[in-house]
Motif scaffolding. Structure first.
Motif, mmCIF file in Angstrom:
data_model
loop_
_atom_site.group_PDB
_atom_site.id
_atom_site.type_symbol
_atom_site.label_atom_id
_atom_site.label_comp_id
_atom_site.label_asym_id
_atom_site.label_seq_id
_atom_site.Cartn_x
_atom_site.Cartn_y
_atom_site.Cartn_z
ATOM 1 N N ARG A 47 0.827 -1.199 0.000
ATOM 2 C CA ARG A 47 0.000 0.000 0.000
ATOM 3 C C ARG A 47 0.869 1.260 0.000
ATOM 4 N N THR A 76 2.052 4.860 -3.137
ATOM 5 C CA THR A 76 2.277 6.305 -3.115
ATOM 6 C C THR A 76 3.722 6.616 -3.511
ATOM 7 N N ILE A 92 5.682 11.989 0.114
ATOM 8 C CA ILE A 92 5.803 12.662 1.413
ATOM 9 C C ILE A 92 4.553 13.496 1.661
ATOM 10 N N GLY A 93 4.118 14.215 0.628
ATOM 11 C CA GLY A 93 2.916 15.031 0.756
ATOM 12 C C GLY A 93 1.698 14.208 1.137
ATOM 13 N N LEU A 94 1.698 12.923 0.748
ATOM 14 C CA LEU A 94 0.577 12.044 1.090
ATOM 15 C C LEU A 94 0.827 11.313 2.408
ATOM 16 N N GLY A 95 1.856 11.723 3.127
ATOM 17 C CA GLY A 95 2.055 11.184 4.470
ATOM 18 C C GLY A 95 2.859 9.904 4.535
ATOM 19 N N ARG A 146 6.292 7.929 4.953
ATOM 20 C CA ARG A 146 7.653 8.184 5.438
ATOM 21 C C ARG A 146 8.604 7.490 4.470
ATOM 22 N N MET A 150 6.045 -0.224 10.426
ATOM 23 C CA MET A 150 5.410 0.854 9.694
ATOM 24 C C MET A 150 4.015 0.483 9.213
ATOM 25 N N ASP A 209 -0.602 1.773 11.179
ATOM 26 C CA ASP A 209 -1.041 3.147 10.984
ATOM 27 C C ASP A 209 -1.909 3.556 12.166
ATOM 28 N N ARG A 230 7.106 20.922 4.220
ATOM 29 C CA ARG A 230 8.026 20.026 4.929
ATOM 30 C C ARG A 230 8.806 19.077 4.010
ATOM 31 N N LEU A 231 8.895 19.435 2.695
ATOM 32 C CA LEU A 231 9.736 18.649 1.801
ATOM 33 C C LEU A 231 11.196 19.023 2.001
ATOM 34 N N THR A 267 4.226 12.822 9.847
ATOM 35 C CA THR A 267 4.015 13.234 8.459
ATOM 36 C C THR A 267 2.613 12.860 7.975
ATOM 37 N N ARG A 268 2.084 11.748 8.519
ATOM 38 C CA ARG A 268 0.758 11.306 8.111
ATOM 39 C C ARG A 268 -0.327 12.254 8.627
ATOM 40 N N ALA A 296 -0.258 15.263 6.600
ATOM 41 C CA ALA A 296 -0.827 15.041 5.276
ATOM 42 C C ALA A 296 -2.348 15.135 5.287
ATOM 43 N N LEU A 351 -2.388 19.360 5.303
ATOM 44 C CA LEU A 351 -1.646 20.178 4.353
ATOM 45 C C LEU A 351 -1.298 19.333 3.136
ATOM 46 N N GLY A 352 -1.730 19.788 1.953
ATOM 47 C CA GLY A 352 -1.447 19.048 0.728
ATOM 48 C C GLY A 352 -0.443 19.810 -0.115
ATOM 49 N N ILE A 353 0.361 19.072 -0.872
ATOM 50 C CA ILE A 353 1.360 19.709 -1.733
ATOM 51 C C ILE A 353 1.303 19.073 -3.106
ATOM 52 N N SER A 379 -4.747 8.372 0.701
ATOM 53 C CA SER A 379 -3.908 7.489 1.515
ATOM 54 C C SER A 379 -3.616 8.005 2.925
ATOM 55 N N PRO A 380 -3.548 9.327 3.174
ATOM 56 C CA PRO A 380 -3.356 9.728 4.578
ATOM 57 C C PRO A 380 -4.536 9.329 5.472
ATOM 58 N N GLN A 426 -6.163 6.402 4.978
ATOM 59 C CA GLN A 426 -6.384 4.965 4.833
ATOM 60 C C GLN A 426 -5.381 4.160 5.650
ATOM 61 N N GLN A 458 -7.535 14.591 -1.082
ATOM 62 C CA GLN A 458 -6.790 14.532 0.175
ATOM 63 C C GLN A 458 -7.518 15.332 1.263
#
Lengths: 370, 302
Positions: free
Chosen positions: A249, A253, A262-265, A267, B1, B4, B78-79, B99-100, B103, B106-108, B130-131, B133, B183
């Motif tokens: 999954r 991304t 990264i923008g979608l969270g 790591r 990881m 979630d 935060r990139l 970061t999740r 996300a 804040l979207g980029i 996905s943030p 899910q 998002q």
């Protein structure tokens, strides 16, 4: 091989589900009564995976039925579950099963490992046999054979250490503000050549008998496998397969590029490291058991992806395709020249390349990778 | 990881609009940079910069090439981690937020992202979820609703089954924006969303971004090349030069002949946009008009 229904044949048809919008997705929802669980079901991928599983089982049993002492298909299946006459059970379980299992498990490991690397680096060329992992394992094992540390466990451990060390070297050299896919490929190709040269040197340096043994192993070989080789590989798959299915999954991304991921969270660096370790583990144990079987890790994920019509190599289907390729090639290798058994790696290369080329040509003609 | 955290669910109960309130978004996001130093390797691009993003508005960052505007946007997303100083969202430093969780707020959308070959629009937009899910919850009713809405808002519903790489440039950018919309973040950052698009599609994308701001009260920050478009579409313009903010504020205050000459090293005249009334930059160049008369006219008008 049956010709799959191409993407253009199955034009997107609006699903009749309630509340579906005009452009209903190609996938359907799987939402059982338990509220928190929900999955996407892709009918074409599900059907493909089931077909591959059945095909793999049939080839597996067919391989078990072949040999100096032919056993009927039904007897093989019966012997697998421990019933039938003692002689058949002995032949199937003790003599033939290890070879078939190594073929099956190594094929799955090659396919899954290839899918992981190709997705992570966003490049179909970045399979473990292209970025030096297989070659690194090969160098270590050949060094073992030539320098005289041979033996069942020895080969396993050496192969594992060789692949791991190569992976670390590639990762360290490719690291620059986080290793990117493109750099991993370039560095990997370089490292792969270094390893191949080292292997060539060792083979040339070794005695005639040792060189013969090393070369036989280097093309990928399922002859004379024992339970000693099945055990570690089965254990590695039991641990790493669930990990890769969970990582899948997050890989989806990662496939959109690091910044988007990264923008979608996601790591990115930890996920990439986990994928790398899982992929290396799979390739290392499989190579240690079966030798560096050519082409499976590169071709199986690509074949599975095109058959499934997805934009990424589907992990499980790639593993099953790998198993099908390895088992099928072993069957061909054994029947082609019955007196001398051809190593399986020779056949996977000869067989895998045209299949991949055919898929690429077909995809180009259709104008897409579907 | 794989684990979630469930705790990062968007708050379901307390987020309901208070009776009588006009806006659906309860709290306006507070995104600001404090004294940030941004660098690649040893090259410092931005130093000692402060910026407070006006909530609920559209902010455009403009400036010459290599002035650090994209770098600043990357830091806001935060990139890029600041060497010194910090970027805060609602009072918390970005690098202290998981970061999740970030996300979900804040979207980029990076500059010209590339979709894998054959990926359908529906699949791409679904990735935007996905943030929200987990591996056991990958396609909830909420996900489906958000994706359908994002497709509808960007006019992509009919193209949902098409591969992204087969679309035209404008449609492709719409697909990516749809992903960012799905998002569902209160803040949306876009790096040059109109790059490589023809003029009609540029306007199309900017209108779409305005819709997102007005209808859904999303805070937008975007890097733009075109000053006239920045003036027309942004509420707040940030003009940058060599890593510093030269001027910021409403377009009419910021985009003056003096600022443009300072920031872009370009002589120009400013006239009101006949359509929107916002400042419009008419560059002079060496072959047309004389700088002196233009400056005199500008003075006499002021």
């Amino acid at each position: 091989m049956t010709v799959p229904t191409s993407a253009s044949d199955t034009a997107p048809k609006p699903s009749p589900g309630p509340g579906s919008s005009p452009g209903a997705p190609q996938f359907r929802a799987f939402r059982p009564a338990v509220p928190p669980v929900s999955w996407i079901v892709r009918p074409r991928l599900t059907a493909l995976t089931a077909a591959l599983a059945v095909g793999t089982f049939l080839l597996f049993c067919w391989g078990l039925s072949m040999g100096d002492y032919p056993i009927g298909f039904a007897d093989v299946v019966r012997a697998l579950f421990g019933s039938g006459d003692a002689g058949t059970v002995l032949v199937v379980e003790e003599l033939r099963l290890p070879r078939a299992l190594v073929g099956l498990l190594a094929g799955v490991a090659f396919g899954v490992s290839g899918a992981l690397f190709q997705t992570m680096t966003r490049n179909p060329l970045a399979s473990p046999d292209m970025i030096g992992l297989t070659q690194g394992a090969g160098t270590a094992v050949v060094a073992g054979i030539v320098l005289g540390w041979d033996g069942g466990l020895g080969t396993q451990t050496l192969g594992l250490l060789g692949a791991l060390a190569t992976a670390l070297i590639v990762y360290a050299l490719a690291w620059r503000r986080g290793a990117t896919g493109y750099r991993i490929i370039l560095v990997g190709i370089g490292v792969s050549w270094i390893c191949s040269s080292a292997t060539d040197y060792l083979v040339a340096k070794g005695g005639r008998f040792q060189a013969q043994a090393a070369l036989g192993w280097l093309v990928g070989n399922l002859n004379g496998r024992t339970w000693g080789e099945v055990g570690p590989l089965a254990l590695a798959l039991a641990v790493l397969l669930p990990v890769t299915l969970v990582l899948g999954r997050l890989l989806r991304t990662l496939q959109l590029g690091d910044d988007v991921a990264i923008g979608l969270g996601t790591r990115v660096q930890p996920v990439r490291l986990a994928v790398l370790l899982a992929g290396v583990g799979l390739i290392a144990f499989a190579t240690a058991a079966a030798g560096p079987v050519a082409f499976v890790a590169l071709a199986a994920p690509q074949i599975a992806q095109r058959l499934a019509g997805t934009a990424w190599p589907p992990t499980l289907a790639a593993g099953l395709t790998g198993a099908l390729m390895t088992l099928g090639s072993d069957l061909i290798a054994r029947t082609l020249i019955p007196s001398t058994e051809l190593p399986v790696g020779v056949v996977t290369g000869v067989l895998g390349a045209p299949v991949l080329l055919w898929l690429l040509v077909r995809a180009n003609r259709a104008g897409s990778g579907g | 990881m794989s684990a979630d955290p469930m705790s990062t669910e968007p708050k379901p109960a307390g987020a309901e609009p208070v009776a009588g309130a006009h806006q659906a978004v309860a709290t306006d996001p507070d995104l600001r940079a404090h004294d940030v130093r941004l660098a690649y390797d040893n090259r410092i691009v931005v130093d000692g910069l402060d910026l407070a993003v006006p909530p609920g508005r559209i902010t455009a960052i403009v400036g010459a090439n290599a002035c650090g505007k994209s770098t600043l946007l990357r830091a806001l997303a935060r990139l890029l981690t600041p060497r010194e100083g910090a970027v805060h969202l609602d009072g918390r430093a970005l690098n202290s937020l998981p970061t999740r969780e970030l996300a979900q707020r804040l979207g980029i959308l990076p500059q010209s992202p590339v979709a894998p070959e054959g990926l359908t629009v529906a699949d791409l937009v679904n990735r935007g979820r996905s943030p929200h899910q987990t591996w056991w919850r990958q396609w909830s009713k909420a996900d489906e609703l958000a994706v359908d809405r994002a497709l509808a808002a960007t006019g992509m519903t009919d193209l949902a089954e098409r591969p992204v790489d087969e679309l035209s440039g404008g449609q492709r950018q719409r697909a990516w924006i749809a992903m960012a919309v799905a998002q569902g973040t209160p803040v949306l950052l876009l790096d040059e969303p109109t790059t490589y698009l023809d003029l009609a599609h540029q306007i199309d994308v900017l209108d779409l971004i305005t819709d997102l701001n007005r209808r859904e009260n999303r805070t937008i920050v975007m890097v733009l090349h075109d000053l006239n478009q920045a003036c027309r579409y942004a509420d707040h313009v940030v003009a940058m030069k060599s890593g510093r903010i030269v001027a910021e504020g409403a377009p009419a205050e910021v985009i003056t002949a003096e600022t443009v000459e300072d920031v872009f090293d370009l002589m120009c005249r400013i006239t009101p946009d006949p359509v929107s009334g916002t400042p419009m930059v008419i560059p002079m160049g060496r072959h047309h008009g004389t700088p002196t008369t233009a400056a005199v006219e500008e003075d006499s008008r002021a």
